[in-house]
Each structure stands twice: as structure tokens, then as C-alpha cells.
Design a protein around this motif. Sequence first.
Motif, PDB file in Angstrom:
ATOM      1  N   PHE A   1       0.829  -1.206   0.000  1.00 59.64           N
ATOM      2  CA  PHE A   1       0.000   0.000   0.000  1.00 59.64           C
ATOM      3  C   PHE A   1       0.864   1.256   0.000  1.00 59.64           C
ATOM      4  CE2 PHE A   1      -2.421   3.287   2.359  1.00 59.64           C
ATOM      5  CZ  PHE A   1      -3.447   3.468   1.435  1.00 59.64           C
ATOM      6  N   GLY A   2       1.926   1.245   0.817  1.00 54.05           N
ATOM      7  CA  GLY A   2       2.806   2.400   0.879  1.00 54.05           C
ATOM      8  C   GLY A   2       3.467   2.692  -0.457  1.00 54.05           C
ATOM      9  N   SER A   3       3.954   1.638  -1.123  1.00 55.37           N
ATOM     10  CA  SER A   3       4.591   1.811  -2.433  1.00 55.37           C
ATOM     11  C   SER A   3       3.604   2.350  -3.460  1.00 55.37           C
ATOM     12  CB  SER A   3       5.162   0.470  -2.907  1.00 55.37           C
ATOM     13  OG  SER A   3       5.721   0.587  -4.191  1.00 55.37           O
ATOM     14  N   LEU A   4       2.385   1.794  -3.452  1.00 59.62           N
ATOM     15  CA  LEU A   4       1.354   2.244  -4.384  1.00 59.62           C
ATOM     16  C   LEU A   4       1.004   3.712  -4.156  1.00 59.62           C
ATOM     17  CD1 LEU A   4      -0.767   1.444  -6.567  1.00 59.62           C
ATOM     18  CD2 LEU A   4      -2.320   0.909  -4.687  1.00 59.62           C
ATOM     19  N   LEU A   5       0.833   4.092  -2.893  1.00 63.03           N
ATOM     20  CA  LEU A   5       0.444   5.455  -2.573  1.00 63.03           C
ATOM     21  C   LEU A   5       1.566   6.437  -2.905  1.00 63.03           C
ATOM     22  CD1 LEU A   5      -1.794   7.195  -1.468  1.00 63.03           C
ATOM     23  CD2 LEU A   5      -1.000   6.702   0.852  1.00 63.03           C
ATOM     24  N   GLN A   6       2.799   6.066  -2.601  1.00 60.63           N
ATOM     25  CA  GLN A   6       3.931   6.935  -2.928  1.00 60.63           C
ATOM     26  C   GLN A   6       3.997   7.185  -4.440  1.00 60.63           C
ATOM     27  OE1 GLN A   6       7.950   5.301  -2.695  1.00 60.63           O
ATOM     28  NE2 GLN A   6       8.671   7.217  -1.761  1.00 60.63           N
ATOM     29  N   ASN A   7       3.862   6.110  -5.222  1.00 63.34           N
ATOM     30  CA  ASN A   7       3.935   6.250  -6.679  1.00 63.34           C
ATOM     31  C   ASN A   7       2.798   7.109  -7.214  1.00 63.34           C
ATOM     32  OD1 ASN A   7       6.254   4.696  -6.899  1.00 63.34           O
ATOM     33  ND2 ASN A   7       5.112   2.778  -7.138  1.00 63.34           N
ATOM     34  N   TYR A   8       1.590   6.930  -6.666  1.00 63.82           N
ATOM     35  CA  TYR A   8       0.440   7.698  -7.151  1.00 63.82           C
ATOM     36  C   TYR A   8       0.623   9.182  -6.836  1.00 63.82           C
ATOM     37  CZ  TYR A   8      -4.356   8.334  -8.719  1.00 63.82           C
ATOM     38  OH  TYR A   8      -5.459   8.727  -9.434  1.00 63.82           O
ATOM     39  N   LEU A   9       1.092   9.482  -5.646  1.00 67.70           N
ATOM     40  CA  LEU A   9       1.299  10.879  -5.276  1.00 67.70           C
ATOM     41  C   LEU A   9       2.405  11.515  -6.115  1.00 67.70           C
ATOM     42  CD1 LEU A   9       0.999  10.548  -1.401  1.00 67.70           C
ATOM     43  CD2 LEU A   9      -0.605  11.735  -2.900  1.00 67.70           C
ATOM     44  N   ARG A  10       3.435  10.741  -6.449  1.00 63.25           N
ATOM     45  CA  ARG A  10       4.497  11.251  -7.320  1.00 63.25           C
ATOM     46  C   ARG A  10       3.965  11.522  -8.722  1.00 63.25           C
ATOM     47  NH1 ARG A  10       9.702   7.456  -5.519  1.00 63.25           N
ATOM     48  NH2 ARG A  10      10.357   8.789  -3.759  1.00 63.25           N
ATOM     49  N   LEU A  11       3.116  10.631  -9.225  1.00 67.08           N
ATOM     50  CA  LEU A  11       2.508  10.842 -10.530  1.00 67.08           C
ATOM     51  C   LEU A  11       1.624  12.085 -10.538  1.00 67.08           C
ATOM     52  CD1 LEU A  11       1.542   7.182 -11.546  1.00 67.08           C
ATOM     53  CD2 LEU A  11       3.261   8.652 -12.637  1.00 67.08           C
ATOM     54  N   SER A  12       1.127  12.475  -9.347  1.00 73.47           N
ATOM     55  CA  SER A  12       0.299  13.677  -9.230  1.00 73.47           C
ATOM     56  C   SER A  12       1.141  14.947  -9.092  1.00 73.47           C
ATOM     57  CB  SER A  12      -0.647  13.549  -8.026  1.00 73.47           C
ATOM     58  OG  SER A  12      -1.522  12.455  -8.200  1.00 73.47           O
ATOM     59  N   GLY A  13       2.472  14.786  -9.173  1.00 69.56           N
ATOM     60  CA  GLY A  13       3.350  15.947  -9.200  1.00 69.56           C
ATOM     61  C   GLY A  13       4.009  16.306  -7.891  1.00 69.56           C
ATOM     62  N   HIS A  14       3.921  15.431  -6.887  1.00 70.19           N
ATOM     63  CA  HIS A  14       4.470  15.748  -5.573  1.00 70.19           C
ATOM     64  C   HIS A  14       5.781  15.006  -5.329  1.00 70.19           C
ATOM     65  CE1 HIS A  14       0.804  17.832  -4.696  1.00 70.19           C
ATOM     66  NE2 HIS A  14       0.088  16.742  -4.885  1.00 70.19           N
ATOM     67  N   GLU A  15       6.590  15.565  -4.452  1.00 73.43           N
ATOM     68  CA  GLU A  15       7.806  14.902  -3.980  1.00 73.43           C
ATOM     69  C   GLU A  15       7.453  14.177  -2.683  1.00 73.43           C
ATOM     70  OE1 GLU A  15      12.267  16.113  -2.321  1.00 73.43           O
ATOM     71  OE2 GLU A  15      11.070  17.561  -3.477  1.00 73.43           O
ATOM     72  N   VAL A  16       7.666  12.870  -2.657  1.00 74.23           N
ATOM     73  CA  VAL A  16       7.174  12.061  -1.532  1.00 74.23           C
ATOM     74  C   VAL A  16       8.304  11.247  -0.916  1.00 74.23           C
ATOM     75  CG1 VAL A  16       5.474  10.362  -0.777  1.00 74.23           C
ATOM     76  CG2 VAL A  16       4.963  11.846  -2.735  1.00 74.23           C
ATOM     77  N   ASP A  17       8.541  11.429   0.383  1.00 74.94           N
ATOM     78  CA  ASP A  17       9.428  10.557   1.155  1.00 74.94           C
ATOM     79  C   ASP A  17       8.558   9.569   1.921  1.00 74.94           C
ATOM     80  OD1 ASP A  17      11.710  11.910   0.314  1.00 74.94           O
ATOM     81  OD2 ASP A  17      11.652  13.315   1.999  1.00 74.94           O
TER      82      ASP A  17
END
Length: 230
Positions: A16-32
Motif C-alpha cells: 500500500f505504501g509503495s502504491l500510494l507513494q507512486n500515485y502521489l508522485r505521478l500527481s506531481g508531488h515529492e514524496v518521502d
Amino acid sequence: MSSGKRILLVEDEENFGSLLQNYLRLSGHEVDWAKDGASGYSTFVNGDYDVCIFDVMMPHMDGFDLTAKIRARGNRTPIIFLTAKKMKEDMIKGYRVGADDYLNKPFDIEILLLKLEALFNRSGSVNSLRTEESYSLGNYRYEVKPRLLHFNDDFKKLSPKEGALLEMLCRHLNDVTPREKALVEIWKEDNYFTTRSMDVYIAKLRKYLKEDASVKIENVHSSGYGLYVK
């Protein structure tokens, strides 16, 4: 959707964490992404984030304790909780330690993106949820510290609870103010009697704002209230 925001995600579920990180990055955000509360805290301390997304149930340090430690530093970075727990007591605890919003798992990712956008817009500069000195609401203007609600050349002095409630609604302008958050922060507890009291104060504020048809306080079913300026 606003882009270029820095987000700290703390989530112990690998897939879930990997999926959410990737989706937020695709939305233009920098995610740690940190995978437990303890590493999430050290990542937060060493970073500079616009918003945080924390799971509640995590090893080493849960989302409640993580948020409490961050708030104890005086930091007001917006925090959204993700939780599979739907108990009212857990929501109240979350708001009490300093959460800004809640999402119950499973959820639609589009809902999370909308909540993020609302937080970004609400705070103006998302690094700080600072209190504004005044708010413009159609033909009204509300001065926070003196609790003065102006309309044309007239004004009304609000009571402390009226003022606190209107300020919270203003901070969530054109968005939903969660009922539990208002009750915990203003009334200090969430029960039948405080809920009825809040309803009375909402009715009072509606009366004060009735002169401008573009300003409305609306009930949002099972969520809270929204102050909208159309």
C-alpha cells in the motif's frame, strides 16, 4: 491540482505504501516514505514538508504518538491520518493530538488528493496553518482577535465560542469542518450535549450571516459543517 509539494508518508504496509507513494508522485508531488513511526519522526525532523500522511497503527511508534511528538515541537505542518479503525473514540484522539483530517481505509485515492488540495488552499502557505487576522466572507469581514463580525458600517461582537467556531469555519472555507475536530478543540469533548450545543451555535452564526445570500453554512451529512461563499 497543486504540484511541487513535499509530502512525508509514514505507512508500514509495504504494498500500500509503495502504491500510494507512486500515485502521489505521478500527481506531481515529492514524496518521502518511512515505514514505521520512529523512522517517520527522524525523517520529519531532518526534512521540510508541506503535509504529512500518517498511518495510525504502526510498529515502534503509532500515528498518535508520532503526531503528538511533532506537535510538541510547536510544528503545525498539516497531518492527515489513514486508519482502518472506525471507532469514534479513535477519531477524537486523533484530533486531540493534532491531526487535521482523517481517511478511513479503504479509500478512493481521488478523495485523498482532494483533501490534500483543500489543505494546500486553506493554509495559503502550507508550511504553516497560521491564524489570519481577518477573513472576508462576501459582504462580511470577521476580525479574529477582537471577535468582530462587520457588515457594511455595522458590526457585532461575538462570544468566545461563537468566535472560535466562526474562525474554524473560516479556516476551512469552502471545505468541510469536521464535527469531531470542532467539538474537541472548542468544547474539549464530544458527547450528546456538546453536539447539541454546537448545533445551537451554528444556528446563531447562520442568523448573523443571513444578510448576504452568497454566504452559507451548510450541513455536510455525517461529516460536519461547511462555510461557503458563492
